[in-house]
Motif scaffolding. Sequence first.
Motif, PDB file in Angstrom:
ATOM      1  N   THR A 231      44.420  29.225  49.220  1.00 31.27           N
ATOM      2  CA  THR A 231      43.205  28.419  49.130  1.00 31.27           C
ATOM      3  C   THR A 231      42.559  28.250  50.501  1.00 31.27           C
ATOM      4  OG1 THR A 231      44.244  27.161  47.352  1.00 31.27           O
ATOM      5  CG2 THR A 231      42.225  26.248  48.303  1.00 31.27           C
ATOM      6  N   GLY A 232      41.292  28.581  50.598  1.00 27.82           N
ATOM      7  CA  GLY A 232      40.542  28.353  51.827  1.00 27.82           C
ATOM      8  C   GLY A 232      40.877  29.278  52.972  1.00 27.82           C
ATOM      9  N   VAL A 233      41.770  30.230  52.762  1.00 25.55           N
ATOM     10  CA  VAL A 233      42.159  31.142  53.840  1.00 25.55           C
ATOM     11  C   VAL A 233      41.056  32.155  54.120  1.00 25.55           C
ATOM     12  CG1 VAL A 233      43.816  32.923  54.528  1.00 25.55           C
ATOM     13  CG2 VAL A 233      44.610  30.865  53.347  1.00 25.55           C
ATOM     14  N   PHE A 234      40.352  32.566  53.080  1.00 21.08           N
ATOM     15  CA  PHE A 234      39.401  33.671  53.212  1.00 21.08           C
ATOM     16  C   PHE A 234      37.983  33.250  52.842  1.00 21.08           C
ATOM     17  CE2 PHE A 234      43.517  35.578  51.902  1.00 21.08           C
ATOM     18  CZ  PHE A 234      43.798  36.254  53.083  1.00 21.08           C
ATOM     19  N   SER A 235      37.021  33.800  53.577  1.00 18.87           N
ATOM     20  CA  SER A 235      35.619  33.662  53.185  1.00 18.87           C
ATOM     21  C   SER A 235      35.375  34.520  51.947  1.00 18.87           C
ATOM     22  CB  SER A 235      34.701  34.124  54.316  1.00 18.87           C
ATOM     23  OG  SER A 235      34.809  35.535  54.489  1.00 18.87           O
ATOM     24  N   LEU A 236      34.176  34.437  51.393  1.00 23.45           N
ATOM     25  CA  LEU A 236      33.880  35.208  50.191  1.00 23.45           C
ATOM     26  C   LEU A 236      33.967  36.711  50.446  1.00 23.45           C
ATOM     27  CD1 LEU A 236      33.105  34.298  47.299  1.00 23.45           C
ATOM     28  CD2 LEU A 236      30.795  35.029  47.828  1.00 23.45           C
ATOM     29  N   LEU A 237      33.440  37.179  51.583  1.00 23.00           N
ATOM     30  CA  LEU A 237      33.510  38.603  51.889  1.00 23.00           C
ATOM     31  C   LEU A 237      34.953  39.027  52.191  1.00 23.00           C
ATOM     32  CD1 LEU A 237      30.277  39.157  54.019  1.00 23.00           C
ATOM     33  CD2 LEU A 237      30.683  39.742  51.614  1.00 23.00           C
TER      34      LEU A 237
ATOM     35  N   LEU B 242      37.474  37.669  50.739  1.00 23.74           N
ATOM     36  CA  LEU B 242      38.085  37.731  49.413  1.00 23.74           C
ATOM     37  C   LEU B 242      37.854  39.100  48.782  1.00 23.74           C
ATOM     38  CD1 LEU B 242      39.503  36.414  46.984  1.00 23.74           C
ATOM     39  CD2 LEU B 242      37.263  35.541  46.260  1.00 23.74           C
ATOM     40  N   VAL B 243      36.680  39.663  48.990  1.00 23.72           N
ATOM     41  CA  VAL B 243      36.412  41.024  48.501  1.00 23.72           C
ATOM     42  C   VAL B 243      37.374  42.012  49.157  1.00 23.72           C
ATOM     43  CG1 VAL B 243      34.710  42.878  48.344  1.00 23.72           C
ATOM     44  CG2 VAL B 243      33.984  40.499  48.042  1.00 23.72           C
ATOM     45  N   ALA B 244      37.568  41.868  50.463  1.00 28.65           N
ATOM     46  CA  ALA B 244      38.503  42.749  51.175  1.00 28.65           C
ATOM     47  C   ALA B 244      39.923  42.574  50.649  1.00 28.65           C
ATOM     48  CB  ALA B 244      38.443  42.468  52.674  1.00 28.65           C
ATOM     49  N   LEU B 245      40.320  41.335  50.362  1.00 28.81           N
ATOM     50  CA  LEU B 245      41.641  41.078  49.787  1.00 28.81           C
ATOM     51  C   LEU B 245      41.763  41.729  48.414  1.00 28.81           C
ATOM     52  CD1 LEU B 245      44.393  39.569  49.909  1.00 28.81           C
ATOM     53  CD2 LEU B 245      43.232  37.617  48.831  1.00 28.81           C
ATOM     54  N   ALA B 246      40.700  41.649  47.625  1.00 28.09           N
ATOM     55  CA  ALA B 246      40.723  42.233  46.279  1.00 28.09           C
ATOM     56  C   ALA B 246      40.940  43.740  46.323  1.00 28.09           C
ATOM     57  CB  ALA B 246      39.430  41.894  45.548  1.00 28.09           C
TER      58      ALA B 246
ATOM     59  N   ILE C  77      35.197  39.176  43.305  1.00 30.25           N
ATOM     60  CA  ILE C  77      36.332  40.088  43.188  1.00 30.25           C
ATOM     61  C   ILE C  77      35.907  41.383  42.499  1.00 30.25           C
ATOM     62  CG2 ILE C  77      38.592  40.407  42.085  1.00 30.25           C
ATOM     63  CD1 ILE C  77      39.033  37.359  42.563  1.00 30.25           C
ATOM     64  N   ALA C  78      34.961  41.272  41.558  1.00 30.29           N
ATOM     65  CA  ALA C  78      34.465  42.467  40.863  1.00 30.29           C
ATOM     66  C   ALA C  78      33.812  43.452  41.820  1.00 30.29           C
ATOM     67  CB  ALA C  78      33.486  42.072  39.763  1.00 30.29           C
ATOM     68  N   ALA C  79      33.347  42.975  42.979  1.00 33.37           N
ATOM     69  CA  ALA C  79      32.736  43.864  43.965  1.00 33.37           C
ATOM     70  C   ALA C  79      33.737  44.871  44.523  1.00 33.37           C
ATOM     71  CB  ALA C  79      32.123  43.055  45.112  1.00 33.37           C
ATOM     72  N   ALA C  80      35.031  44.577  44.384  1.00 38.78           N
ATOM     73  CA  ALA C  80      36.066  45.507  44.845  1.00 38.78           C
ATOM     74  C   ALA C  80      36.383  46.568  43.801  1.00 38.78           C
ATOM     75  CB  ALA C  80      37.335  44.737  45.211  1.00 38.78           C
ATOM     76  N   ALA C  81      35.747  46.472  42.629  1.00 40.85           N
ATOM     77  CA  ALA C  81      35.915  47.462  41.554  1.00 40.85           C
ATOM     78  C   ALA C  81      37.361  47.561  41.066  1.00 40.85           C
ATOM     79  CB  ALA C  81      35.398  48.831  41.981  1.00 40.85           C
ATOM     80  N   ILE C  82      38.096  46.437  41.109  1.00 42.12           N
ATOM     81  CA  ILE C  82      39.408  46.392  40.479  1.00 42.12           C
ATOM     82  C   ILE C  82      39.246  45.725  39.112  1.00 42.12           C
ATOM     83  CG2 ILE C  82      40.580  46.257  42.711  1.00 42.12           C
ATOM     84  CD1 ILE C  82      41.141  43.258  42.041  1.00 42.12           C
ATOM     85  N   PRO C  83      40.209  45.881  38.205  1.00 40.33           N
ATOM     86  CA  PRO C  83      40.113  45.199  36.911  1.00 40.33           C
ATOM     87  C   PRO C  83      40.132  43.680  37.086  1.00 40.33           C
ATOM     88  CG  PRO C  83      41.715  46.985  36.810  1.00 40.33           C
ATOM     89  CD  PRO C  83      41.370  46.814  38.251  1.00 40.33           C
ATOM     90  N   VAL C  84      39.146  43.009  36.474  1.00 37.19           N
ATOM     91  CA  VAL C  84      39.048  41.546  36.531  1.00 37.19           C
ATOM     92  C   VAL C  84      39.080  41.026  35.099  1.00 37.19           C
ATOM     93  CG1 VAL C  84      37.685  39.557  37.260  1.00 37.19           C
ATOM     94  CG2 VAL C  84      37.692  41.631  38.662  1.00 37.19           C
ATOM     95  N   TYR C  85      40.142  40.302  34.766  1.00 39.17           N
ATOM     96  CA  TYR C  85      40.306  39.728  33.428  1.00 39.17           C
ATOM     97  C   TYR C  85      39.830  38.281  33.467  1.00 39.17           C
ATOM     98  CZ  TYR C  85      42.952  43.948  32.609  1.00 39.17           C
ATOM     99  OH  TYR C  85      43.315  45.271  32.496  1.00 39.17           O
ATOM    100  N   ALA C  86      38.723  38.003  32.763  1.00 36.74           N
ATOM    101  CA  ALA C  86      38.068  36.702  32.868  1.00 36.74           C
ATOM    102  C   ALA C  86      38.258  35.898  31.588  1.00 36.74           C
ATOM    103  CB  ALA C  86      36.581  36.882  33.156  1.00 36.74           C
ATOM    104  N   LEU C  87      38.622  34.633  31.750  1.00 35.43           N
ATOM    105  CA  LEU C  87      38.865  33.726  30.636  1.00 35.43           C
ATOM    106  C   LEU C  87      37.607  32.896  30.398  1.00 35.43           C
ATOM    107  CD1 LEU C  87      42.359  32.483  31.912  1.00 35.43           C
ATOM    108  CD2 LEU C  87      41.849  34.545  30.577  1.00 35.43           C
ATOM    109  N   PHE C  88      36.965  33.091  29.253  1.00 39.83           N
ATOM    110  CA  PHE C  88      35.733  32.384  28.939  1.00 39.83           C
ATOM    111  C   PHE C  88      35.946  31.428  27.773  1.00 39.83           C
ATOM    112  CE2 PHE C  88      33.637  35.378  31.610  1.00 39.83           C
ATOM    113  CZ  PHE C  88      32.365  34.870  31.887  1.00 39.83           C
TER     114      PHE C  88
END
Length: 331
Positions: free
Chosen positions: A231-237, A239-243, A260-271
Amino acid sequence: MQRILIIKLGALGDIIMATPHIKRIVEGYPEAEVWLLTAPGFAGLFAGYPNLKVKSFPRKGIQSLFPPLGWIRSQGFQIVFDLQGSDRSKTMVALSGATRRYGLGPGFPYTHCPPNKGIVGKDVHNFSRLNRLLETAGLPLAQAGPYLEASGGQRQKVEDWLAGKGLLGRKLALIHAGSSARWESKRWAAAHFVTLGTILEQQGIVVIWVGGSEDAALNQTLSQNIGMDATGVFSLLELVALAHQARFAVTTDSAPMHAIAAAAIPVYALFGPTDWRRSHAVGQQQRVLVHPVACSPCYLPECPPRNAHRCLAQLQPGEVLARLHQDGMLG
């Protein structure tokens, strides 16, 4: 030189969703001076955009209207793209002095808009609607997926953090379990997340809980049971690099879902309380997980007690795990 203004004020998830359209507008006018008007907290997302100038003003209060109006009027813009569509942005467009004014809605203050507010068939997603706006302007359609680029320094920070935790080369899953403070109804049960995280780690996948200040208490609780709290370790950009280093992600309907979707990895979203057809992460439609109930989507930030939060409470960890297994994420 032609001067062009793009208006996109927020919120964060909507800003991220519109990034490829903003990029297309900039690319479509290579000889023009293109400006983006947005809120201060989002300006940094566009640091890597060549040929784009950014001006920011607060989103709320009296400072959110009159100062930007004065600035817009002083700039002599000939073309305005309103990607926001709020009463505030429409006022800005109306008083901009621009001769060509693009927006999603028909009539004043716009001179150009797509038919039916950009809705084609049953496709009501904001990404598709903005593509129809680009089409109206004679511009190429945006490609699916947010456009967020971390810098070399940001990528190095992520690699250093992973190395320090002994996680480089490990199988990683990012989980964003939180939501904004006003949208408690978007959150899955903490016990469900613990069950999910526990089984993932039994499969040799390291769980990293991500999020910002509003997620801190929840992530601290979750990480006391399983996984690592970032939590709070990474900025939004960042977070993309982490993804980019992760195998997949599981999220609520949130801004991190889009990032996270900007990294083009599978993102499973709970709606649950919101309509996934309008706001799923671009390129991730097939990975939306829902439990259909009559009252969903309700768009209520807090679920009425009589409904018992059935839309998300009855979505079981086993269903999520079964989908991950089906897609080969656990192998």
